[in-house]
Scaffold this active site. Structure first.
Site, short mmCIF file in Angstrom:
data_model
loop_
_atom_site.label_atom_id
_atom_site.label_comp_id
_atom_site.label_asym_id
_atom_site.label_seq_id
_atom_site.Cartn_x
_atom_site.Cartn_y
_atom_site.Cartn_z
N ASP A 68 -81.64 -12.81 22.40
CA ASP A 68 -81.91 -11.72 23.01
C ASP A 68 -82.75 -10.60 22.47
OD1 ASP A 68 -79.50 -12.35 24.65
OD2 ASP A 68 -78.10 -11.38 23.42
N ASP A 76 -72.79 -14.18 34.61
CA ASP A 76 -71.80 -13.55 33.77
C ASP A 76 -70.52 -13.46 34.22
OD1 ASP A 76 -73.76 -13.49 31.80
OD2 ASP A 76 -74.63 -11.39 32.48
#
Lengths: 200, 250
Positions: free
Chosen positions: B11, B130
């Protein structure tokens, strides 16, 4: 103008960054081009390919590259075709019925069976025929939904299996076509690119 | 036969690697290029970079990061975060991505998946889903885990496939960064529903968790914290998979 040592054909939709970076790591300056004369005269040519069979053939044709590439194959001059670049060597593909490929090889390009995971996305084992010179055994990264099913005389094949056995690569002298992406296949892929480049 | 892939995830924000818990509390975890190089040497089969920048200014560093990582990376690179259009995707591919992951923009404009698949090929388009569990089912969560929806996550993954996504990156929001193991039921629910590869993400703590996700149907397993924090190396988790009879790339 001096011929390029290594020209990379811009097929339009293909992402060239990975191919250019892989040769850069080998200390080779690869130059992207769509100019037919540059491709004709270059010492070595890479024909990459990402996208769709029909689109790529249309772009190659619009840029006057189909004849240049066919001539290069016929003259046994150095070339590396990658992924869709291998598939367009065939006469035709189930991906684009009615669209003629370069016809360098006579096999047909077929879609993996509906029961398979498609696209084939990941690392698969490559098993070269004993007479292979450039391709060695190892794991290669594939990203394809279609495959070449058979090999012509005069070429040496390497094979892989994704439910069906298919052509992973074909080679003849300085000409190599890979269904997998050597530029994304780690140290094994880098050594293959190095051997191909040195063999030309 | 395809080897199962082990995929470290970076990330990134403002040109650095960060990691949070359940998408929050981000902390610095290192340089993208250094981590990418370490992971590929350690046997990573692929690398995912998700840009979690909050501002345009921070995001402007993302393309530079991709270019720098591409220069050294000899394995596939998937990039996601803030991709809203074919132009965004094209810029990432030109910078060196091999696949582009879409999430929130595709959820609100699903035709984006079709546009990308047509332009760049199905193998290039990853749908990032997600999912958060609620009453025995899973709902889609968007905007980096901050916005819940009522959409069924399994159905959304199937719609993504039918619109042209070539892979599903499936993250359990409940497990992300918690090191409590993957949501195995979620992995099974999605991988039995779609025909494209499924990458399990969120919750890995050990090689045994990765093995469980593969047995639950994952084609690839993604992890971040356990690799960043040195809890397990990629070579170690691949050894765990190999010892259990799962084919992995040596």
């Amino acid at each position: 103008m001096r011929p390029l040592s290594l020209a990379v054909v811009e097929t339009g939709s293909a992402n060239l960054a990975s191919v250019l970076a892989a040769f850069g790591r080998l200390g080779v300056a690869a130059v992207p081009t769509r100019d037919a004369d540059i491709v004709r005269n270059a010492d070595r040519v890479v024909l990459p390919g990402v996208g769709a069979f029909g689109d790529v053939m249309q772009r190659l044709s619009a840029r006057g590259l189909t004849e240049v590439l066919s001539e290069r194959f016929a003259a046994m001059r150095p070339i590396l075709a990658v992924c869709l670049g291998l598939q367009v060597l065939a006469r035709a593909s189930e991906e684009a019925p009615g669209v003629a490929g370069l016809g360098v090889v006579s096999g047909t390009v077929r879609r993996f069976p509906a029961s398979s995971k498609v696209p084939q996305l990941g690392w698969n084992r490559v098993e070269p025929d004993p007479s292979s010179v450039v391709v060695s055994g190892g794991h290669a990264f594939f990203a394809n939904s279609y495959y070449l099913e058979s090999v012509d005389d005069g070429w040496t094949a390497a094979w892989a299996t994704h439910d069906v056995r298919f052509v992973a690569a074909i080679e003849r002298g300085p000409q190599l076509a890979c269904q997998f992406h050597p530029e994304l296949s780690g140290p094994w892929g880098a050594s293959l690119l190095e051997r191909w480049y040195a063999s030309c | 036969m395809l080897a199962r892939r082990v995929i470290p995830c970076l990330d990134t924000r403002d040109g650095r690697v960060v990691k949070g818990v359940r998408f929050k509390g981000l902390r610095d975890a290192g340089s993208p290029v250094e981590l990418a190089d370490r992971y590929q040497r350690d046997g990573a089969d692929e690398l995912v970079i998700l840009d979690v920048s909050a501002t345009t200014d921070e995001r402007s560093h993302a393309l530079t990061t991709i270019r720098e990582v591409r220069r050294i990376l000899a394995i596939p690179l998937t990039v996601g975060g803030g991709v809203r259009s074919a132009a965004d995707a094209g810029a990432l591919l030109d910078a060196g991505a091999d696949k582009v992951a879409v999430n929130t923009a595709a959820f609100y404009s699903p035709e984006l998946i079709e546009v990308l698949a047509r332009q760049f090929g199905q193998q290039c388009v990853v749908l990032s889903v997600d999912a958060a569990e609620a009453n025995g089912a899973w709902r889609v969560v968007v905007r980096a885990g901050s916005e819940g929806t009522t959409r069924d996550a399994v159905a959304w993954a199937a719609e993504g496939e039918s619109r042209g996504a070539g892979e599903i990156l499936l993250t359990s929001v409940d497990r992300d960064g918690t090191q409590s193991g993957y949501d195995l039921r979620l992995v099974t629910a999605v991988s039995t529903r779609v025909g494209v590869p499924v990458v399990a993400s969120g919750g890995a703590r050990s090689g045994h968790d990765l093995l469980a996700a593969v047995r639950a149907g994952a084609d690839a397993v993604l992890a971040a914290s356990i690799f960043h924090d040195g809890i397990a190396s990629i070579a170690q988790v691949k050894a765990t998979l190999r010892d259990a009879g799962i084919e992995v790339r040596p």
